[in-house]
Design a protein around this motif. Structure first.
Motif, PDB file in Angstrom:
ATOM      1  N   GLU A 108       0.680  -1.167   0.122  1.00  0.00           N
ATOM      2  CA  GLU A 108      -0.017   0.061  -0.028  1.00  0.00           C
ATOM      3  C   GLU A 108       0.789   1.383  -0.195  1.00  0.00           C
ATOM      4  O   GLU A 108       0.233   2.257  -0.381  1.00  0.00           O
ATOM      5  CB  GLU A 108      -0.625   0.108   1.293  1.00  0.00           C
ATOM      6  N   HIS A 142      -6.897  -9.646   3.476  1.00  0.00           N
ATOM      7  CA  HIS A 142      -7.360  -9.202   2.037  1.00  0.00           C
ATOM      8  C   HIS A 142      -6.463  -9.739   0.849  1.00  0.00           C
ATOM      9  O   HIS A 142      -5.076  -9.589   1.058  1.00  0.00           O
ATOM     10  CB  HIS A 142      -7.036  -7.637   2.142  1.00  0.00           C
ATOM     11  N   THR A 144      -4.742  -9.582  -2.870  1.00  0.00           N
ATOM     12  CA  THR A 144      -4.566  -8.505  -3.890  1.00  0.00           C
ATOM     13  C   THR A 144      -4.430  -9.421  -5.170  1.00  0.00           C
ATOM     14  O   THR A 144      -4.280 -10.709  -5.223  1.00  0.00           O
ATOM     15  CB  THR A 144      -3.496  -7.842  -3.730  1.00  0.00           C
ATOM     16  N   ASP A 145      -4.279  -8.605  -6.513  1.00  0.00           N
ATOM     17  CA  ASP A 145      -3.896  -9.169  -7.585  1.00  0.00           C
ATOM     18  C   ASP A 145      -2.414  -9.254  -7.909  1.00  0.00           C
ATOM     19  O   ASP A 145      -1.929  -9.728  -8.923  1.00  0.00           O
ATOM     20  CB  ASP A 145      -4.595  -8.641  -8.714  1.00  0.00           C
TER      21      ASP A 145
END
Length: 239
Positions: A108, A142, A144-145
């Protein structure tokens, strides 16, 4: 290859999760500092710490337990979980932590990783946790790609001390590490790679070592269950 015994902290206790599920925690002790001292007495060169509550909260939660460990042992300790800003990084390093592990922020806020690695050479590692090769963040909640190798390569020139790669589906399952994926990552980057997740026997440790490219391995549940004798493993690895 360095063997890092793991202390995962949840609500001030030593626990292990199964595949990252907080509601699948097994408590192994309520005195983390004593556990760290036992690992030190067995001859470990490092201790690996994780603030599990912090990973979900986005800020340190088990700080008192970590500080008690740092006050008790002399071997270097590395910590991950909830470390997401420079102030927290600075605070932990000033209190005697040898290395911080940045996970969620590596995805992030990669600029923070670069800033911290520049400010504190040798003291910043990147934690990359993945399911099926895709990076997961926020305490693995979470997905992610982003692919593991792409994220790791993005920090090649940042000066990070290590990459700690965890295969979430192997973590705590006592089914062996994902040696192929860990080796592939280690060969894809010049940053030292530490394996985590599923290390459940000395045979696993030897297989990781024998790749010739994996610099360390983290084990938790196997040490608590007695599947791995820490002293014997350290002797066998020669580290």
């Amino acid at each position: 290859m360095i063997l890092y015994p793991a202390i995962d902290l949840k609500d001030g206790q030593c626990v292990r999760l199964l595949r990252g599920e907080m509601d699948a925690a097994t408590v192994f002790g309520d005195d983390p500092a004593a556990q760290a001292a036992a690992f030190e007495a067995a001859g470990c060169a490092w201790v690996h710490l994780v603030d599990l509550n912090g990973a979900f909260a986005g800020q340190p939660v088990n700080g008192a337990a970590v500080e008690a460990i740092l006050a008790r042992v002399k071997v270097p300790c590395q910590l991950g979980g909830g470390i997401r800003d420079m102030a927290t990084i600075e605070r932990w390093l000033s209190r005697g932590l040898a290395r911080v592990i940045l996970g969620t922020v590596a995805v992030e806020n990669p600029a923070l990783v670069r800033e911290a690695a520049l400010a504190f050479p040798g003291k910043v590692a990147v934690g990359i946790d993945a399911r099926a090769g895709r990076v997961a963040t926020k305490g693995w909640a979470h997905e992610t790609d982003m692919m593991v190798t792409d994220l790791a390569r993005s920090f090649e020139d940042a000066g990070v001390a290590a990459i700690i790669y965890t295969d979430i589906d192997r973590d705590g399952a006592m089914q062996g590490p994902n040696i192929a994926a860990t080796e592939a990552l280690a060969r894809a980057v010049s940053i030292p790679v530490i394996a985590s997740g599923g290390v459940s026997s000395i045979v696993d440790l030897m297989a990781l070592r024998d790749t010739g490219v994996i610099s360390g391995a983290i084990s938790g549940r196997a040490l608590y269950d007695g599947a791995i004798d820490l002293g014997a493993a350290i002797t066998a690895l020669g580290a």
